[in-house]
Scaffold this motif. Sequence first.
Motif, PDB file in Angstrom:
ATOM      1  N   ASP A  49      73.360  66.288  44.833  1.00  0.00           N
ATOM      2  CA  ASP A  49      73.219  65.331  45.930  1.00  0.00           C
ATOM      3  C   ASP A  49      72.688  63.964  45.490  1.00  0.00           C
ATOM      4  OD1 ASP A  49      74.110  67.174  47.827  1.00  0.00           O
ATOM      5  OD2 ASP A  49      72.085  67.992  48.093  1.00  0.00           O
ATOM      6  N   CYS A  50      72.780  63.651  44.198  1.00  0.00           N
ATOM      7  CA  CYS A  50      72.291  62.320  43.802  1.00  0.00           C
ATOM      8  C   CYS A  50      73.355  61.262  44.103  1.00  0.00           C
ATOM      9  CB  CYS A  50      71.860  62.296  42.343  1.00  0.00           C
ATOM     10  SG  CYS A  50      73.105  62.840  41.204  1.00  0.00           S
ATOM     11  N   VAL A  51      72.909  60.051  44.345  1.00  0.00           N
ATOM     12  CA  VAL A  51      73.838  58.959  44.685  1.00  0.00           C
ATOM     13  C   VAL A  51      73.577  57.788  43.744  1.00  0.00           C
ATOM     14  CG1 VAL A  51      73.994  59.590  47.120  1.00  0.00           C
ATOM     15  CG2 VAL A  51      72.176  58.018  46.365  1.00  0.00           C
ATOM     16  N   PRO A  52      74.567  56.907  43.554  1.00  0.00           N
ATOM     17  CA  PRO A  52      74.330  55.742  42.684  1.00  0.00           C
ATOM     18  C   PRO A  52      73.121  54.957  43.200  1.00  0.00           C
ATOM     19  CG  PRO A  52      76.645  55.891  43.267  1.00  0.00           C
ATOM     20  CD  PRO A  52      75.922  56.910  44.106  1.00  0.00           C
ATOM     21  N   PRO A  53      72.123  54.743  42.354  1.00  0.00           N
ATOM     22  CA  PRO A  53      70.889  54.111  42.852  1.00  0.00           C
ATOM     23  C   PRO A  53      70.978  52.590  42.936  1.00  0.00           C
ATOM     24  CG  PRO A  53      70.602  54.939  40.611  1.00  0.00           C
ATOM     25  CD  PRO A  53      72.013  55.210  40.980  1.00  0.00           C
ATOM     26  N   ASP A  54      70.154  52.065  43.808  1.00  0.00           N
ATOM     27  CA  ASP A  54      70.041  50.612  43.998  1.00  0.00           C
ATOM     28  C   ASP A  54      68.709  50.174  43.384  1.00  0.00           C
ATOM     29  OD1 ASP A  54      69.804  48.046  44.885  1.00  0.00           O
ATOM     30  OD2 ASP A  54      69.729  48.542  47.022  1.00  0.00           O
ATOM     31  N   THR A  55      68.753  49.308  42.384  1.00  0.00           N
ATOM     32  CA  THR A  55      67.504  48.882  41.730  1.00  0.00           C
ATOM     33  C   THR A  55      67.004  47.535  42.258  1.00  0.00           C
ATOM     34  OG1 THR A  55      68.749  47.832  39.959  1.00  0.00           O
ATOM     35  CG2 THR A  55      67.981  50.087  39.548  1.00  0.00           C
ATOM     36  N   SER A  56      67.619  47.036  43.306  1.00  0.00           N
ATOM     37  CA  SER A  56      67.184  45.710  43.764  1.00  0.00           C
ATOM     38  C   SER A  56      65.869  45.825  44.546  1.00  0.00           C
ATOM     39  CB  SER A  56      68.257  45.065  44.634  1.00  0.00           C
ATOM     40  OG  SER A  56      68.408  45.792  45.825  1.00  0.00           O
ATOM     41  N   MET A  57      65.160  44.726  44.639  1.00  0.00           N
ATOM     42  CA  MET A  57      63.884  44.759  45.376  1.00  0.00           C
ATOM     43  C   MET A  57      63.630  43.442  46.103  1.00  0.00           C
ATOM     44  SD  MET A  57      60.688  44.199  42.797  1.00  0.00           S
ATOM     45  CE  MET A  57      60.535  42.689  41.817  1.00  0.00           C
ATOM     46  N   GLU A  58      62.866  43.561  47.167  1.00  0.00           N
ATOM     47  CA  GLU A  58      62.383  42.385  47.897  1.00  0.00           C
ATOM     48  C   GLU A  58      60.935  42.178  47.493  1.00  0.00           C
ATOM     49  OE1 GLU A  58      64.555  40.871  50.056  1.00  0.00           O
ATOM     50  OE2 GLU A  58      65.952  42.443  49.398  1.00  0.00           O
ATOM     51  N   LEU A  59      60.609  40.946  47.174  1.00  0.00           N
ATOM     52  CA  LEU A  59      59.209  40.660  46.845  1.00  0.00           C
ATOM     53  C   LEU A  59      58.827  39.294  47.399  1.00  0.00           C
ATOM     54  CD1 LEU A  59      56.612  41.498  45.351  1.00  0.00           C
ATOM     55  CD2 LEU A  59      57.505  40.324  43.330  1.00  0.00           C
ATOM     56  N   PHE A  60      57.780  39.270  48.197  1.00  0.00           N
ATOM     57  CA  PHE A  60      57.270  38.024  48.778  1.00  0.00           C
ATOM     58  C   PHE A  60      58.407  37.192  49.404  1.00  0.00           C
ATOM     59  CE2 PHE A  60      53.947  38.483  45.168  1.00  0.00           C
ATOM     60  CZ  PHE A  60      53.216  39.388  45.919  1.00  0.00           C
ATOM     61  N   GLY A  61      59.279  37.903  50.109  1.00  0.00           N
ATOM     62  CA  GLY A  61      60.336  37.226  50.861  1.00  0.00           C
ATOM     63  C   GLY A  61      61.565  36.869  50.054  1.00  0.00           C
ATOM     64  N   LYS A  62      61.641  37.263  48.794  1.00  0.00           N
ATOM     65  CA  LYS A  62      62.819  36.954  47.965  1.00  0.00           C
ATOM     66  C   LYS A  62      63.460  38.246  47.485  1.00  0.00           C
ATOM     67  CE  LYS A  62      61.988  32.485  47.844  1.00  0.00           C
ATOM     68  NZ  LYS A  62      62.844  31.398  48.228  1.00  0.00           N
ATOM     69  N   HIS A  63      64.750  38.121  47.142  1.00  0.00           N
ATOM     70  CA  HIS A  63      65.510  39.282  46.687  1.00  0.00           C
ATOM     71  C   HIS A  63      65.692  39.202  45.161  1.00  0.00           C
ATOM     72  CE1 HIS A  63      68.496  42.510  47.053  1.00  0.00           C
ATOM     73  NE2 HIS A  63      69.151  41.857  46.096  1.00  0.00           N
ATOM     74  N   PHE A  64      65.501  40.310  44.485  1.00  0.00           N
ATOM     75  CA  PHE A  64      65.693  40.364  43.024  1.00  0.00           C
ATOM     76  C   PHE A  64      66.575  41.563  42.673  1.00  0.00           C
ATOM     77  CE2 PHE A  64      61.770  38.159  43.902  1.00  0.00           C
ATOM     78  CZ  PHE A  64      61.902  37.026  43.128  1.00  0.00           C
ATOM     79  N   GLU A  65      67.295  41.427  41.551  1.00  0.00           N
ATOM     80  CA  GLU A  65      68.224  42.493  41.141  1.00  0.00           C
ATOM     81  C   GLU A  65      67.509  43.672  40.519  1.00  0.00           C
ATOM     82  OE1 GLU A  65      71.364  42.531  41.858  1.00  0.00           O
ATOM     83  OE2 GLU A  65      71.079  40.577  42.810  1.00  0.00           O
ATOM     84  N   THR A  66      66.294  43.463  40.087  1.00  0.00           N
ATOM     85  CA  THR A  66      65.618  44.488  39.280  1.00  0.00           C
ATOM     86  C   THR A  66      64.104  44.434  39.493  1.00  0.00           C
ATOM     87  OG1 THR A  66      65.201  45.207  36.990  1.00  0.00           O
ATOM     88  CG2 THR A  66      65.636  42.863  37.306  1.00  0.00           C
ATOM     89  N   PRO A  67      63.431  45.580  39.374  1.00  0.00           N
ATOM     90  CA  PRO A  67      61.965  45.577  39.411  1.00  0.00           C
ATOM     91  C   PRO A  67      61.372  45.338  38.022  1.00  0.00           C
ATOM     92  CG  PRO A  67      62.734  47.823  39.291  1.00  0.00           C
ATOM     93  CD  PRO A  67      63.978  46.957  39.274  1.00  0.00           C
ATOM     94  N   VAL A  68      62.234  45.047  37.065  1.00  0.00           N
ATOM     95  CA  VAL A  68      61.778  44.793  35.681  1.00  0.00           C
ATOM     96  C   VAL A  68      61.513  43.296  35.548  1.00  0.00           C
ATOM     97  CG1 VAL A  68      62.436  44.915  33.246  1.00  0.00           C
ATOM     98  CG2 VAL A  68      63.127  46.746  34.831  1.00  0.00           C
ATOM     99  N   MET A  69      60.240  42.944  35.456  1.00  0.00           N
ATOM    100  CA  MET A  69      59.854  41.532  35.498  1.00  0.00           C
ATOM    101  C   MET A  69      59.336  41.080  34.123  1.00  0.00           C
ATOM    102  SD  MET A  69      57.695  41.642  39.094  1.00  0.00           S
ATOM    103  CE  MET A  69      56.298  42.533  38.414  1.00  0.00           C
ATOM    104  N   MET A  70      59.162  39.768  33.996  1.00  0.00           N
ATOM    105  CA  MET A  70      58.534  39.197  32.805  1.00  0.00           C
ATOM    106  C   MET A  70      57.016  39.245  32.989  1.00  0.00           C
ATOM    107  SD  MET A  70      61.203  38.122  31.227  1.00  0.00           S
ATOM    108  CE  MET A  70      62.150  39.414  31.987  1.00  0.00           C
TER     109      MET A  70
END
Length: 313
Positions: A49-70
Amino acid sequence: MLVPSVSLCYIEEKERRVLFMEQITVSGDSNRITGEYFEQIAIELRQLDCVPPDTSMELFGKHFETPVMMSPLSHLKPLESGVPGMTAMAMGAVLSGSVMWAGMGDEAELEDILSTGAETIKIIKPYADRDLLYRRMSHAKDSGALAVGVDIDHAFGDCLGYPMKPLSFGELAELTRAAGLPFVVKGVLSIQDAEKCVQAGAAGIVVSHHHGIIRSAVPPLFLLPSIKKAVGRELKIFVDCGIDNGLNAFKALALGADAISLGRAVMPVLNESGPEGLSRYVKSVTDELKQAMYRTASPDLNHIDPSVVHILN
Ligand SMILES: Cc1cc2nc3c(=O)[nH]c(=O)nc-3n(C[C@H](O)[C@H](O)[C@H](O)COP(=O)(O)O)c2cc1C
């Protein structure tokens, strides 16, 4: 072994404005302990029952493709092309849809970083000269930073000739009130400090030992579940220290982080292959994270079941 004092400073001599590998190798045993702890954390598989995951995230009102930050770094040497190191890092963040963080650099450096279009969280030192701290904070706001904060763990001794001083709770509360932006406290390594950050009005914390600011530091992931339980509903929890691949990123996210940062790992990549190489690296870390999410039936970042990871021993 050479161990820096609590006044750990990345640059003691201007000539060392290189990759700082010398300092990185003298951070005592905290990085080793943290690395060994990562190895103790194992991931189970939930492949039905696994599904293709979504790695995007919302942070402080902005959208990012990844939770992997600098991670907020500072004083990186320019690339061969002449592009300043921190600007190149910001370009890599833009290319990979990632959050940029800026460390101790000056106002001109932050303006350069922001001119790349990178959504940037500016971390300011706990300067003993509090006027300087406030000036840097309002400059970050006026220049368009996404958020601002202080690395409270860099509070002793001095750095590059700037004396540092620990913040009191009252000062922290006043800073968060005055910031005019989400305020992030970096260098939290106890439940007590995490709870004080909530009371002071912080929007986020970075659970971190600053790549070994003290010897025998507890690994951030050891504390993460209890910090998450104590304050996870009140603010964002970020983690760094020793994360350089997608599986370690997954372990941090499963144990309670909202996002993670890569610090030392990005420096050789940036040096060797510039912003494009950095972007490829962030994407490869994100892909490995995505694989782990897929194999654990974690559909998105808000639905990673902590029970998919096990602490061995
Ligand atoms: C060269 C260098 C410069 C750094 N400068 C800062 C800084 O100015 N402000 C800050 O909060 N952290 C700074 N850090 C600490 C990183 O943000 C991060 O907390 C630390 O390196 C742990 O992450 P890592 O194990 O992925 O490197 C610096 C680290 C390095 C290696």
